[in-house]
Design a protein around this motif. Structure first.
Motif, mmCIF file in Angstrom:
data_model
loop_
_atom_site.group_PDB
_atom_site.id
_atom_site.type_symbol
_atom_site.label_atom_id
_atom_site.label_comp_id
_atom_site.label_asym_id
_atom_site.label_seq_id
_atom_site.Cartn_x
_atom_site.Cartn_y
_atom_site.Cartn_z
ATOM 1 N N ASP A 56 0.826 -1.209 0.000
ATOM 2 C CA ASP A 56 0.000 0.000 0.000
ATOM 3 C C ASP A 56 0.864 1.265 0.000
ATOM 4 O OD1 ASP A 56 -2.317 -1.394 -0.127
ATOM 5 O OD2 ASP A 56 -2.829 -1.222 1.991
ATOM 6 N N SER A 79 1.383 -20.761 -10.241
ATOM 7 C CA SER A 79 0.079 -20.236 -9.792
ATOM 8 C C SER A 79 -0.078 -20.369 -8.288
ATOM 9 C CB SER A 79 -1.073 -20.994 -10.466
ATOM 10 O OG SER A 79 -1.020 -20.839 -11.851
ATOM 11 N N ILE A 82 1.570 -17.609 -6.455
ATOM 12 C CA ILE A 82 0.825 -16.344 -6.509
ATOM 13 C C ILE A 82 -0.312 -16.374 -5.483
ATOM 14 C CG2 ILE A 82 -0.527 -14.783 -7.961
ATOM 15 C CD1 ILE A 82 1.024 -15.948 -10.378
ATOM 16 N N ARG A 83 -1.024 -17.505 -5.443
ATOM 17 C CA ARG A 83 -2.108 -17.633 -4.474
ATOM 18 C C ARG A 83 -1.594 -17.558 -3.029
ATOM 19 N NH1 ARG A 83 -6.554 -19.611 -7.391
ATOM 20 N NH2 ARG A 83 -5.850 -20.723 -9.237
ATOM 21 N N PHE A 86 0.636 -14.067 -2.090
ATOM 22 C CA PHE A 86 -0.184 -12.861 -2.147
ATOM 23 C C PHE A 86 -1.615 -13.129 -1.663
ATOM 24 C CE2 PHE A 86 3.319 -12.390 -5.133
ATOM 25 C CZ PHE A 86 3.875 -11.216 -4.666
ATOM 26 N N ALA A 87 -1.711 -14.055 -0.700
ATOM 27 C CA ALA A 87 -3.025 -14.440 -0.163
ATOM 28 C C ALA A 87 -3.728 -13.260 0.487
ATOM 29 C CB ALA A 87 -2.873 -15.574 0.844
ATOM 30 N N THR A 89 -3.087 -10.060 -0.277
ATOM 31 C CA THR A 89 -2.871 -8.862 -1.078
ATOM 32 C C THR A 89 -4.060 -8.632 -1.988
ATOM 33 O OG1 THR A 89 -0.568 -9.560 -1.090
ATOM 34 C CG2 THR A 89 -1.134 -7.718 -2.498
ATOM 35 N N THR A 90 -4.814 -7.562 -1.731
ATOM 36 C CA THR A 90 -5.953 -7.265 -2.593
ATOM 37 C C THR A 90 -5.441 -6.866 -3.979
ATOM 38 O OG1 THR A 90 -5.968 -5.022 -1.728
ATOM 39 C CG2 THR A 90 -7.493 -6.578 -0.732
ATOM 40 N N PRO A 91 -6.303 -7.005 -4.982
ATOM 41 C CA PRO A 91 -5.840 -6.818 -6.370
ATOM 42 C C PRO A 91 -5.434 -5.384 -6.722
ATOM 43 C CG PRO A 91 -8.094 -7.744 -6.296
ATOM 44 C CD PRO A 91 -7.688 -7.498 -4.891
ATOM 45 N N LEU A 92 -5.735 -4.435 -5.838
ATOM 46 C CA LEU A 92 -5.393 -3.040 -6.137
ATOM 47 C C LEU A 92 -3.869 -2.871 -6.215
ATOM 48 C CD1 LEU A 92 -7.000 -0.280 -6.358
ATOM 49 C CD2 LEU A 92 -6.329 0.091 -3.995
ATOM 50 N N VAL A 96 -0.750 -9.336 -12.675
ATOM 51 C CA VAL A 96 -0.234 -10.664 -12.975
ATOM 52 C C VAL A 96 -0.223 -10.844 -14.483
ATOM 53 C CG1 VAL A 96 -0.555 -13.142 -12.691
ATOM 54 C CG2 VAL A 96 -1.178 -11.586 -10.832
ATOM 55 N N LYS A 97 0.900 -11.241 -15.010
ATOM 56 C CA LYS A 97 0.998 -11.456 -16.454
ATOM 57 C C LYS A 97 1.508 -12.875 -16.702
ATOM 58 C CE LYS A 97 1.564 -10.755 -20.895
ATOM 59 N NZ LYS A 97 0.407 -10.639 -21.799
ATOM 60 N N HIS A 195 -10.972 -30.915 -9.201
ATOM 61 C CA HIS A 195 -10.702 -29.472 -9.283
ATOM 62 C C HIS A 195 -9.325 -29.180 -9.881
ATOM 63 C CE1 HIS A 195 -8.720 -30.543 -5.523
ATOM 64 N NE2 HIS A 195 -8.097 -29.395 -5.547
ATOM 65 N N LEU A 197 -8.293 -31.252 -12.729
ATOM 66 C CA LEU A 197 -8.285 -31.890 -14.046
ATOM 67 C C LEU A 197 -8.112 -30.875 -15.183
ATOM 68 C CD1 LEU A 197 -8.535 -34.652 -15.390
ATOM 69 C CD2 LEU A 197 -11.011 -34.393 -15.394
ATOM 70 N N TRP A 198 -8.704 -29.705 -15.005
ATOM 71 C CA TRP A 198 -8.616 -28.677 -16.053
ATOM 72 C C TRP A 198 -7.185 -28.205 -16.299
ATOM 73 C CZ3 TRP A 198 -6.966 -23.595 -14.991
ATOM 74 C CH2 TRP A 198 -6.820 -23.281 -13.631
#
Lengths: 275, 275
Positions: A56, A79, A82-83, A86-87, A89-92, A96-97, A195, A197-198
Motif C-alpha cells: 500500500d 500459480s 501467486i495464491r 499474495f493471499a 494482497t488485494t488486487p489493487l 499478474v501477467k 478441481h 483436471l482442467w
C-alpha cells in the motif's frame, strides 16, 4: 518457532552472480531452511500480511515497482505461489501477467517487446508467470532459435534487466525447482482430482520427456543471468508450503529494502477550506 | 444474525431499467439492509471467501468474465471497495483498471477506445475504478463536450455494454452514493491522517463545489444507462462496512448466476503414461 531471517533465506537460495552454477547441487526439497512445516505456515502468514501493508505504501508513492518473475517446470507451482504469497494482497496495484506461446503479433517483434510492454506500473507489484526466460529455455530445447541467437540473448537479457532496475523496478527472480519424481506425482494427481483436471495438459508430458535438456537450459540461464542487479534465487519446490514461505521472505525483503514510508505532500488542515 | 438475501439487496439497490430515476430519493446511508454493522462484517467475510472460490472456477473455464464498474465522487470508496470486497481474492485472474484523465494517445481516439482495450480477459474478474461514465459525468459538468455529443453518448454506452454482455462479460455497475456532508468529513480526515494524506488532491475541492451539477449528471446517466443487460445499482456509501457488504453480495450474486463447475476435459488417469 524457528523462522529463518530474510538474509539467511537469500544467502542459501541465491545463485551467486559471476560464479559457476550447478543445478544438480541444488535440492528440490530443503528441510533445513524451514525444518518445521508449521513454522513455514506461520512465517508465510506473517509475511503475506506485511507484504500487503508495504504494498500500500509502494502504491501511494508511485515511484518504484517490484517485479516478481516465476519460472519453473509444469506443476512447479507458479500459480500456487501467486495464491500463497499474495493471499492477503488485494488486487489493487497488482498485475499478474502469464506469458503463453507468443501471438503472431508478438512474433512480429523481438522477443523482449511483449515483455517490456508488460512491466508493472510505478507503484505496482507485477508478477510474471513465465517470462522472457522461456526464450532461452523452451526455445533452446526445441531448437526454435539458432545456438548463436540463444547465446546472444543472455547478455541482451542482462542489459534489459539492468535497464529496468536502473529505472525503478526491483526484480525478484525465482526458479521453482521441483524434482522429476514430484512432478510425476503432481501430474498424476491432476488426473484424479476433479478441481485439478482442467490443469492437465497432455503437452506437458512432452516437456517432461525432455527433462534433462530443460535442466541444462535452466542451469545455463541461471549461471549467465544471475547478476548483482537481478540475481536468481533457486527455490526448493517439492514442498508447496515451504516454497511459498521462502518466496514470501524474498518478496518481503525486497519491499523492506525500499524503506518505504507514507508520502507526505506537506499539506496542513488549515491550508484548505473544504466547504 | 440478519444477512439480507442477494435478491433483497438487488431489489433495493437497482435503478429499474426504463423507469424514471431520482437520486435524491436514494439514501446515502441505509441501515435497513444491514441493520447491524457486525452482520455486515460477517456477511462480507463470508462473501469474500465465496467470491475467491468461484473466481477460481471462472478462471479455470476461461469462457466468461465479470466486470465490476465503480463510480462515485471522491472519497466515496472506490479503492476501499476493491480492498474490502476482494480481501480474500489473490491477484491471479484479477485486473484492476483505474481510469485517469485520458492521455494524448487516448484522446486521439473515441472515448470508448481505451475502455474497450481494458475489458477483462475471459476467465478474469475486471474492476474499473471509474469508467466511460466519466465521459457523461465530469465531461458534462465541465462542458468538455457539447450537449448534443453528451446526449448521443448514453445510447452509445448502452450499445457498447450490450455488445460486451452478448460476448460473455457480466457487468456489475455500482454507483457509490456518498453524502455531501460525509465527503466533507472524509476530505478533512485525509488532511490529518498520515496514511491518508497522500490521497488528498486539492483538485477534488473543485468537484465538490460542483456537487449539485455532478449529482444531476449522475442521475441522468443512471436513468438512461440502467438497462436489462447492465443495470445500475446505487449503493448507500456513508458506511464503509455496509457499502462493502452490499457490493460483495452483488458480486457473489453475479458469480453464482453463472452456475460454475470445474471444467471436465474428460481425461482418465489411464489415458496417459506419465513416465
Amino acid at each position: 518457532m524457528d523462522i529463518p531471517s530474510i538474509k539467511h533465506v537469500r544467502d542459501h537460495l541465491i545463485a551467486k552472480p559471476g560464479k559457476p552454477f550447478s543445478l544438480a547441487e541444488r535440492p528440490t526439497r530443503d528441510d533445513d531452511i524451514f525444518a518445521n512445516k508449521d513454522d513455514a505456515k506461520t512465517s508465510l502468514k506473517k509475511d503475506a500480511a506485511v507484504i500487503n501493508e508495504l504494498k500500500d505504501m509502494l502504491y501511494a508513492h508511485k515511484k518504484q515497482s517490484i517485479l516478481v518473475m516465476l519460472q519453473g517446470m509444469d506443476t512447479a507451482g507458479k500459480s500456487g505461489t501467486i495464491r500463497g504469497v499474495f493471499a492477503d494482497t488485494t488486487p489493487l496495484g497488482m498485475e499478474v501477467k502469464a506469458f503463453k506461446a507468443p501471438s503472431a503479433n508478438e512474433l512480429a517483434r523481438d522477443y523482449l517487446w511483449r515483455v517490456h510492454n508488460a512491466v508493472p506500473k510505478k507503484g505496482h507489484i507485477g508478477i510474471f508467470d513465465r517470462s522472457h526466460y522461456e526464450d532461452v529455455l523452451v526455445v533452446k530445447v526445441r531448437g526454435w532459435a539458432s545456438a548463436e541467437e540463444i547465446d546472444q540473448r543472455y547478455d541482451q537479457i542482462n542489459a534489459f534487466e539492468k535497464h529496468l532496475t536502473q529505472n525503478g523496478i526491483i526484480i525478484v527472480k525465482c526458479m521453482l525447482n521441483v524434482g522429476h519424481e514430484e512432478q510425476g506425482e503432481r501430474l498424476a494427481e491432476r488426473l484424479v482430482e476433479p478441481h485439478k483436471l482442467w490443469k492437465f495438459n497432455p503437452g506437458d508430458l512432452e516437456d517432461r520427456k525432455d527433462w534433462t535438456k530443460f535442466m541444462a537450459a535452466y542451469e545455463t540461464a541461471i549461471e549467465r543471468c544471475s547478476t548483482e542487479h537481478a540475481p536468481w534465487y533457486v527455490i526448493p519446490s517439492d514442498s508447496r508450503t515451504r516454497r511459498n514461505a521462502m518466496i514470501a521472505r524474498l518478496v518481503r525483503g525486497a519491499l523492506e529494502d525500499m524503506n518505504l514510508e507514507w508520502p507526505n505532500p506537506g499539506y496542513k488542515p488549515d491550508d484548505f477550506d473544504i466547504g
